[in-house]
Design an enzyme around this catalytic site. Structure first.
Site, PDB file in Angstrom:
ATOM      1  N   GLY A   1       0.829  -1.197   0.000  1.00  0.00           N
ATOM      2  CA  GLY A   1       0.000   0.000   0.000  1.00  0.00           C
ATOM      3  C   GLY A   1       0.862   1.245   0.000  1.00  0.00           C
TER       4      GLY A   1
ATOM      5  N   GLN B   1       2.895  10.055   1.079  1.00  0.00           N
ATOM      6  CA  GLN B   1       4.195   9.379   1.078  1.00  0.00           C
ATOM      7  C   GLN B   1       5.030   9.735  -0.156  1.00  0.00           C
ATOM      8  OE1 GLN B   1       2.371   5.342   2.083  1.00  0.00           O
ATOM      9  NE2 GLN B   1       4.358   5.225   3.089  1.00  0.00           N
TER      10      GLN B   1
ATOM     11  N   CYS C   1       5.912  -0.112   6.953  1.00  0.00           N
ATOM     12  CA  CYS C   1       5.533   1.065   6.163  1.00  0.00           C
ATOM     13  C   CYS C   1       6.713   1.456   5.282  1.00  0.00           C
ATOM     14  CB  CYS C   1       5.177   2.204   7.119  1.00  0.00           C
ATOM     15  SG  CYS C   1       4.721   3.727   6.276  1.00  0.00           S
ATOM     16  N   LEU C   2       6.432   1.790   4.033  1.00  0.00           N
ATOM     17  CA  LEU C   2       7.509   2.169   3.116  1.00  0.00           C
ATOM     18  C   LEU C   2       8.211   3.452   3.558  1.00  0.00           C
ATOM     19  CD1 LEU C   2       5.874   1.295  -0.325  1.00  0.00           C
ATOM     20  CD2 LEU C   2       7.561  -0.032   0.968  1.00  0.00           C
TER      21      LEU C   2
ATOM     22  N   HIS D   1      -4.304   1.264   7.645  1.00  0.00           N
ATOM     23  CA  HIS D   1      -2.964   1.866   7.650  1.00  0.00           C
ATOM     24  C   HIS D   1      -2.895   3.032   6.655  1.00  0.00           C
ATOM     25  CE1 HIS D   1       1.615   1.421   7.687  1.00  0.00           C
ATOM     26  NE2 HIS D   1       1.398   2.190   6.629  1.00  0.00           N
ATOM     27  N   GLU D   2      -3.372   2.783   5.428  1.00  0.00           N
ATOM     28  CA  GLU D   2      -3.249   3.810   4.381  1.00  0.00           C
ATOM     29  C   GLU D   2      -4.186   4.991   4.652  1.00  0.00           C
ATOM     30  OE1 GLU D   2      -0.737   3.603   2.643  1.00  0.00           O
ATOM     31  OE2 GLU D   2      -0.311   1.488   2.995  1.00  0.00           O
TER      32      GLU D   2
ATOM     33  N   HIS E   1      -2.690   7.413   7.016  1.00  0.00           N
ATOM     34  CA  HIS E   1      -1.699   8.327   6.419  1.00  0.00           C
ATOM     35  C   HIS E   1      -2.342   9.642   5.979  1.00  0.00           C
ATOM     36  CE1 HIS E   1       2.211   6.406   6.085  1.00  0.00           C
ATOM     37  NE2 HIS E   1       1.701   5.281   5.630  1.00  0.00           N
TER      38      HIS E   1
HETATM   39 ZN    ZN Z   1       2.593   3.463   5.589  1.00  0.00          ZN
END
Ligand code: ZN
Length: 153
Positions: free
Chosen positions: A46, A51, A89-90, A131-132, A135
């Site tokens: 995701g 991000q 998380c990226l 999670h997304e 953000h």
């Molecule tokens: Zn993330």
């Protein structure tokens, strides 16, 4: 399509509240393509627009179920149950932490055609949607990790 730089924890853009998308423009369409490419290149499941430095309420998710999702202005309208598991998380590469999320969620959003859709999700997909969507409100999973983060090889 192109990959974009992924903003890392500590970048203030990750703590901002994102704005709703009002119409599908060419720029936004390219952004969504780039978000998918960036997510796949980084082996993520995701990615949220902040991000890559864009404060719009857009997320892309692909949990490997053959149904990649681009969700615009997503809203979780129902949640039920509980799951606790590792999350990463990226924007925090090489780290994971234990986070409790709902087991089931219902998410209302717009698709790329700006049509209203409803996604019913459980397990990993429910976790990814939570999670997304976090953000988009400047929330990182580390804020919710019960025992802090630890490094993965
Ligand atoms: Zn993330």
């Amino acid at each position: 399509m192109a990959t974009r730089n992924i903003r890392l924890d500590g970048d203030s853009v990750l703590r901002k509240i994102c704005k709703p998308v009002k119409e599908m423009s060419y720029r936004t369409s390219v952004l969504i393509d780039d978000m998918f490419e960036t997510m796949y290149a980084a082996n993520g499941v995701g990615l949220a627009a902040p991000q890559v430095g864009i404060l719009k309420r857009i997320v892309v998710i692909d949990v490997g179920d053959g149904n990649p999702l681009a969700l615009i202005n997503p809203e979780i309208t129902f949640q039920e149950g509980e799951q606790t598991g590792d999350e990463g998380c990226l924007s925090l590469p090489g780290l994971v932490g234990q986070v409790t999320r709902p087991m089931h969620v219902v998410c209302k959003a717009l698709n790329r055609e700006m049509e209203e859709i409803t996604v019913e999700a459980e397990g990993l997909l429910a976790r990814a949607i939570c999670h997304e969507t976090d953000h988009l409100d400047g929330i990182l999973y580390k804020d919710k990790a019960e025992d802090g983060l630890y490094e993965v090889e």
